[in-house]
Structures are given as structure tokens and as C-alpha cells.
Design a protein around this motif. Structure first.
Motif, PDB file in Angstrom:
ATOM      1  N   TYR A 153      10.609  15.009   8.689  1.00 56.47           N
ATOM      2  CA  TYR A 153       9.985  16.301   8.962  1.00 56.47           C
ATOM      3  C   TYR A 153      10.874  17.457   8.512  1.00 56.47           C
ATOM      4  O   TYR A 153      10.420  18.597   8.424  1.00 56.47           O
ATOM      5  CB  TYR A 153       9.627  16.382  10.448  1.00 56.47           C
ATOM      6  N   GLU A 154      12.143  17.150   8.239  1.00 50.60           N
ATOM      7  CA  GLU A 154      13.001  18.146   7.603  1.00 50.60           C
ATOM      8  C   GLU A 154      12.455  18.504   6.220  1.00 50.60           C
ATOM      9  O   GLU A 154      12.576  19.653   5.769  1.00 50.60           O
ATOM     10  CB  GLU A 154      14.427  17.600   7.492  1.00 50.60           C
ATOM     11  N   GLU A 157       9.948  21.300   6.362  1.00 57.67           N
ATOM     12  CA  GLU A 157      10.531  22.635   6.491  1.00 57.67           C
ATOM     13  C   GLU A 157      11.006  23.146   5.137  1.00 57.67           C
ATOM     14  O   GLU A 157      10.826  24.320   4.810  1.00 57.67           O
ATOM     15  CB  GLU A 157      11.685  22.610   7.483  1.00 57.67           C
ATOM     16  N   LYS A 162       9.221  26.218   9.057  1.00 54.61           N
ATOM     17  CA  LYS A 162       9.551  25.600  10.333  1.00 54.61           C
ATOM     18  C   LYS A 162       8.310  25.260  11.148  1.00 54.61           C
ATOM     19  O   LYS A 162       8.305  24.275  11.899  1.00 54.61           O
ATOM     20  CB  LYS A 162      10.458  26.534  11.144  1.00 54.61           C
ATOM     21  N   ARG A 165       7.004  21.932  10.145  1.00 50.59           N
ATOM     22  CA  ARG A 165       7.911  20.868  10.593  1.00 50.59           C
ATOM     23  C   ARG A 165       7.752  20.594  12.084  1.00 50.59           C
ATOM     24  O   ARG A 165       7.655  19.431  12.498  1.00 50.59           O
ATOM     25  CB  ARG A 165       9.353  21.253  10.291  1.00 50.59           C
ATOM     26  N   LEU A 166       7.712  21.630  12.883  1.00 49.49           N
ATOM     27  CA  LEU A 166       7.599  21.451  14.320  1.00 49.49           C
ATOM     28  C   LEU A 166       6.260  20.828  14.696  1.00 49.49           C
ATOM     29  O   LEU A 166       6.180  19.992  15.607  1.00 49.49           O
ATOM     30  CB  LEU A 166       7.786  22.792  15.036  1.00 49.49           C
ATOM     31  N   SER A 169       6.476  17.129  13.825  1.00 47.48           N
ATOM     32  CA  SER A 169       7.336  16.449  14.795  1.00 47.48           C
ATOM     33  C   SER A 169       6.625  16.276  16.130  1.00 47.48           C
ATOM     34  O   SER A 169       6.770  15.253  16.809  1.00 47.48           O
ATOM     35  CB  SER A 169       8.633  17.231  14.994  1.00 47.48           C
ATOM     36  N   THR A 399      14.528  12.378  15.709  1.00 43.13           N
ATOM     37  CA  THR A 399      13.568  13.454  15.440  1.00 43.13           C
ATOM     38  C   THR A 399      13.680  14.570  16.470  1.00 43.13           C
ATOM     39  O   THR A 399      13.694  15.758  16.122  1.00 43.13           O
ATOM     40  CB  THR A 399      12.143  12.887  15.427  1.00 43.13           C
ATOM     41  N   ASP A 403      14.769  18.271  15.406  1.00 40.93           N
ATOM     42  CA  ASP A 403      13.672  19.231  15.366  1.00 40.93           C
ATOM     43  C   ASP A 403      13.482  20.033  16.645  1.00 40.93           C
ATOM     44  O   ASP A 403      12.768  21.037  16.629  1.00 40.93           O
ATOM     45  CB  ASP A 403      12.364  18.501  15.033  1.00 40.93           C
TER      46      ASP A 403
END
Length: 635
Positions: A153-154, A157, A162, A165-166, A169, A399, A403
Motif C-alpha cells: 500500500y506504500e 501513496e 495518502k 493508501r489509507l 490499508s 501494514t 500505514d
């Protein structure tokens, strides 16, 4: 009533009577009087002291591996070593660990039971793995390997922002928190049925051992305990298969009975998506489902723990071969169970109450004369569950650390402190999942709902990664809103489908079965009506033909992941075109090599790219690029 043809007319008359709503009392009279008498006539089979010794030995060895890697050598004192094994892991143990962590109780218990009841259409996953391996190796993994991300999930981003990504996650975390309690509960139920020990005692002890060695040893302990547990699981499955073949009269006899019982109707090319098991539903569904699994954090984390991309590709191939072989064994065991119980269905007699108890009953039935084998097999089932649990604990901790924790605390400069935080996360996650098992057992409908929810979260995630690696024009906002639409849409479909199933308006009719060879003349009661059929009949308040749910609610569950993926991709592209896109140009490192030929030659890679947004520039700084690279960032 065509599925009951071949029985005498009195049987057909009985079945026609019990399917009428006014005759519900006839069903329950049969179930509560005749079937319990039949179950009393079947010998009681249970664990011996050999079985207990083998089972406890397996748990003890797993704990010792965790102690070794946690207390000796480098002691997993950094986040990189705890999560990635310092990228010095070997291909074979990583491949074995991947197979072990993805062969859970669902594969060893649910698949054979599903084959027993609905046939071996599950075997169509084999042709689906070919495009999955090709897509993984040539589209997704080159991007992850080049960036060397700790969390997949990086990547979202770097590619988007972000928020994406969040959200990804969050989907991953939610899916695992709902899935892991089921992984623990299913083998716990099997062990409880075999030993008579209350599941409330089994679950905390076994999960405590898994949490212990995962917390101490990190990825290295996970990999090597997976290797041990995979060996036990594979050995148990092979031995039981050999004994089952012998008890069933040989492969030819088992195959003939499966053909006769319509369990090998694999090539149904009907394009109707509402049919449960056709060639298209299973093949297409598994292609998307396996692809979402291959780019899952738990897989990518291990793919990247080997030193080179060539070794990563070899790991993918070995992983595919291993999981295909084990799943094929599970399918064949389902055919063996049908061969043995084709004329005395354990569900109808009441000996087996739940699908997850069928395989343990079969093992105790055919292998009780071999000392310790029953315990070995139940230990193998638990090994599969522990492998999945330990791998998931490790990658979920990674993770959440990357995250969520670091977003609150900021960078943790001390390696020892980072490793300590990861260990605390493993303990917290493990305890929560163990406690949720006691919720699972009280919510009988949670198992199919959780499996469907897994597909619902997998679809949007696969769509997000696909938009990122192959669609250069996909924007941050377009991808984010597209994934939300995919999640909401498929959640709506799954929720309504579960609702109508609960109302008895949608019933998956199993393949024919009988009790002709059972004691107590059971054929005069219900020759081919299983307990699940009885449940479905009594839950219907009227004729299902009077109301047919909307088409989308009736599609096969195999299509949930493809549906979520397609909705996410379509909406993501559409919204990226409609909404104002102020994203900077996408660099080559964030795109799959297969689309490089379609890119403008002027598009730079990430190291030489000039950034136009502050958050992109800050990300470059925080990832410790060299000073001469940082100097190129525009102010």
C-alpha cells in the motif's frame, strides 16, 4: 423433482409431501425420531493417546522455532529483519511458507465438503492459474520489486496519495480481521468434534502458541514454522489419500462412482452467470480471485524477501505449483468421501451436523486402525490454520505499523523500538482475532458472509492496483472514488444476496445423494434428502417461483471479485476523465513495463523527476534519496 429419479415411487410421494408448507411437521418428526436412532447405531470414533501426543508435539516444535529465532542469533532486532528477513531468505522455504500460509482449514475442510455436495467444479481453478502467474510476473511484480516497498500500500501513496493508501490499508485490515477468526474457528471445530474438548479451551491455547512464536521470531519464525507445518499437512493429506483410495476400492472405482453421482460435471459452458458452478463462473472468478491474492500484502511481502527478481519469479512458480497440488488433493478427497458415503449420507443420518465436520469424521472412519494417523491429520489441519494465522499476523502488523502507527508517532529511529512495536501489534491483533472466534460461533451465517466480504474487499483492491500500474491517466481522486463505488456496489449485491438466501428464496441445490445402505431401513424415510435440503424447505414461506430476486443478486459468488474489480476500474477511469486532474506526470518506476511502449519518451523515472506537488516532494525526501536527487526538487 427430477434430481430424485431412480428411487421407488413411494419415495417420490414422500418428498412431494414434505415440500408442501403444510407438511412441515412430517419433516421434523422424521428428523427427531428416526435419524437420531440411526446415529446411535454408528460406532463412536475419537482420538487416542497417540493422536494427542502427535498433536502436542507439533505445537511444541512450532513454539521452539519461535524461541530460536527470537532469542538467538540476530534476535529480529529491526523492522526490516522482522518483516522481510533482511531480504536474505531462500526460494524454497519462502515458496513452502507461501503455500502453507494459503492452505488453511477452508482448503482442507471446506473444499472436500463442497466437492462432496456440489461436485468437483472447483478443479477448474487449474487453468485459471496460468494467466494469473503471467499477469503477476510481467505486470505487477516488476513495479513492486523495483520500488522495494515494505507494504504494497506504500505503492498506492507513491502512485496516487495518502488517502488511497489509507483506504486500501483499511480494506486489507478489515478483511483479515473478519477472515482470521474463521480460519481459527473451522479447525477448532474439527478438533473439538474429534476429541470432545470444548472449543473454548482449544482456541486460546492453540492461538496462544501461534501468537507466541510469531511475536518472538518474526518472518523467519513464520517461514520455518510454515515449512514444518506444511510438511506435517502434506504428509497427513497424502497418507489419508492413500488409505482412502484403498478403502474406496481403488482410483477407478472412486472415479466411476463420482461419474455416476454427477460429481465430475466440470465442463458446463452455459454462460448464465446465475448458475453456481459453470466453466465460466469458476474460471473467470478464480482468475480474478487468485490475482487479488497474488498481489496481496502477505504474498508480496514474501516475494520481496528473496534477493533478486529472478528468484522472485521462481518463487511465484513454485508457490503456484504447490498450492495447485494441495488443492487437487483436497478435491480428490472430496470424491473419496462421496465414494464411501454415496449411499449412506452422514448429513442425513445426523452423524455430521456441519460441513466442516465431514472430513474429520471420514478420517476417523477410514484411518482409525492406524495408530496416531487421525491425530496427525487433525494436526495437519491445524498446521494449515496456524500457517495462515502466523503469516497474516506478521503482514498485518507490518501494514498497521507502516500505514497507521507511523502516521501517528512519526518515524521511529531506533530499530529495537520499531521491532518492539511490531511485536506488540502482533500480540494485540492475535488476541482480538482469538476473541472474535467466540463471536463467530454464535453467528452461524458469518462464514458465508465473511467469505463474500473477502471477495468484496479484494475486488476494489485489485482494481486500485490495476489502475495504478497500467492506466497512466488514472488520477488520485478518480481512483479513490472509483474504489469506493466498487466497494459499495458489490457490498450491496452481496448483502441482498445473503438476505434472499436467508429468506429461502435462493437455494443452491446439491448433487443427488442417498441413504440406501444405512442401517434401520432409512430409505423408507428420506433416501436422498439431506439435512440442508430439509432446512431450505422449511425456511421457505411460499413458492420461490412467485418471486425471483433481481438478476445481480442471483449471480454466482465466484463473480463477486471480478464485479468489484471491473466497477472500480471503470468508475476510476471515468472519474479521472471527468474530474479536474492536477496530478503531476506519472514516472516510469510506478508503471508496469508492459505499457512503456505507450508512454511519452520524455516521461522521466522517479529519481530524475521534477515534482509539482509538495506532498510528492516530501515523500521523496522522507525515503532518503541521495542529495543530488533531492536538489532537483522544485521549490
Amino acid at each position: 423433482m427430477s434430481r430424485y429419479r431412480g428411487h421407488r415411487s413411494s419415495t417420490g410421494e414422500w418428498i412431494r409431501k414434505v415440500t408442501m408448507p403444510t407438511q412441515g411437521s412430517t419433516i421434523f418428526e422424521s428428523v427427531t425420531t428416526v435419524l437420531p436412532q440411526v446415529s446411535k447405531m454408528i460406532p463412536s470414533i475419537s482420538f487416542s493417546w497417540y493422536d494427542y501426543i502427535l498433536f502436542c508435539t507439533m505445537l511444541g516444535l512450532s513454539a521452539m522455532i519461535g524461541i530460536y529465532f527470537g532469542c538467538f542469533g540476530t534476535k529480529q532486532n529491526s523492522a526490516n529483519e522482522y518483516l522481510m528477513g533482511n531480504k536474505k531468505m531462500k526460494v524454497f522455504p519462502i515458496s513452502v511458507s507461501l503455500v502453507a500460509s494459503h492452505i488453511s482449514g477452508l482448503t482442507l475442510l471446506a473444499v472436500p465438503a463442497d466437492v462432496y455436495r456440489f461436485g468437483a467444479a472447483y478443479w477448474l481453478f487449474v487453468p485459471a492459474v496460468v494467466p494469473v502467474v503471467l499477469f503477476t510476473i510481467y505486470i505487477y511484480l516488476p513495479v513492486f520489486c523495483k520500488l522495494q516497498v515494505t507494504s504494497t500500500y506504500e505503492y498506492l501513496e507513491r502512485r496516487f496519495d495518502k488517502t488511497n493508501r489509507l483506504f486500501a490499508s483499511f480494506l486489507f485490515t478489515l478483511g483479515l480481521f473478519l477472515y482470521l477468526p474463521i480460519v481459527i474457528y473451522i479447525p477448532g471445530l474439527a478438533l473439538s468434534a474429534a476429541t470432545g474438548i470444548n472449543i473454548h479451551y482449544i482456541t486460546p491455547v492453540v492461538c496462544g502458541v501461534c501468537i507466541f512464536y510469531t511475536t518472538l521470531g518474526g518472518l523467519k519464525a513464520v517461514v520455518w514454522t510454515d515449512t514444518l507445518q506444511f510438511t506435517v499437512t502434506t504428509g497427513a493429506v497424502i497418507i489419508v489419500t492413500v488409505i482412502g483410495i484403498k478403502s474406496g476400492g481403488g482410483v477407478g472405482e472412486i472415479w466411476a462412482k463420482a461419474l455416476e453421482g454427477h460429481r465430475l460435471e466440470l465442463f458446463d459452458f452455459d454462460p448464465d452467470p446465475t448458475k453456481r458452478d459453470t466453466f465460466w463462473t469458476v474460471s473467470i472468478g478464480f482468475t480474478f480471485g487468485w490475482l487479488s491474492m497474488f498481489i496481496h500484502q502477505s504474498c508480496v511481502q514474501k516475494f520481496l524477501s528473496v534477493p533478486t527478481f529472478r528468484q522472485t519469479k521462481i518463487t511465484v512458480v513454485y508457490f503456484t505449483i504447490g498450492i495447485t497440488v494441495i488443492a487437487s488433493f483436497s478435491i480428490f478427497i472430496g470424491l473419496m468421501m462421496y465414494s464411501r458415503y454415496a449411499h449412506c449420507d452422514p448429513f442425513t443420518t445426523g452423524v455430521v451436523q456441519k460441513s466442516d465436520q465431514l472430513l474429520p469424521y471420514f478420517v476417523l472412519d477410514v484411518a482409525s486402525h492406524v495408530p496416531g494417523l487421525s491425530g496427525l491429520f487433525i494436526a495437519g489441519i491445524f498446521c494449515a490454520a496456524l500457517s495462515t494465522l502466523s503469516a497474516s499476523l506478521n503482514c498485518l502488523a507490518g501494514t498497521m505499523y507502516e500505514d497507521f502507527v507511523l502516521k501517528v508517532t512519526g518515524p521511529i529511529n531506533s530499530d529495537k523500538r520499531a521491532a518492539l512495536v511490531l511485536r506488540v501489534l502482533v500480540v494485540i491483533i492475535g488476541v482480538v482475532c482469538t476473541l472474535l472466534v467466540f463471536v463467530v460461533e454464535r453467528l452461524g451465517g458469518l462464514l458465508p458472509l465473511a467469505i463474500s466480504l473477502g471477495a468484496v474487499t479484494a475486488g476494489p483492491l485489485l482494481g486500485m492496483f490495476t489502475l495504478g500500474v497500467v492506466i497512466p491517466k488514472a488520477s488520485c481522486r478518480g481512483t479513490f472514488y472509483g474504489s469506493i463505488m466498487g466497494l459499495v456496489f458489490v457490498s450491496w449485491v452481496v448483502t441482498m444476496a445473503q438476505y434472499y438466501k436467508a429468506q429461502g428464496l435462493m437455494v443452491n441445490v446439491p448433487k443427488p445423494i442417498s441413504v440406501d445402505s444405512c442401517p434401520a431401513n432409512v430409505t423408507t424415510v428420506a433416501p436422498s434428502l439431506t439435512t440442508l435440503d430439509i432446512f431450505n424447505v422449511t425456511q421457505s414461506t411460499g413458492d420461490p417461483e412467485q418471486f425471483k430476486p433481481f438478476f445481480l443478486f442471483r449471480i454466482s459468488h465466484y463473480y463477486y471479485t471480478p464485479l468489484g474489480t471491473m466497477v472500480t476500474i471503470f468508475c476510476g477511469i471515468l472519474l479521472s476523465c471527468v474530474l479536474r486532474n492536477d496530478d503531476p506526470p506519472v514516472d516510469r518506476d510506478l508503471l508496469s513495463p508492459i505499457i512503456y511502449g505507450l508512454l511519452d519518451e520524455k516521461v522521466p523515472d522517479e529519481k530524475s523527476k521534477e515534482y509539482y506537488r509538495l506532498d510528492k516532494a516530501l515523500h521523496l525526501v522522507t525515503t532518503n534519496w541521495e542529495k543530488d536527487d533531492c536538489a532537483k526538487i522544485k521549490t
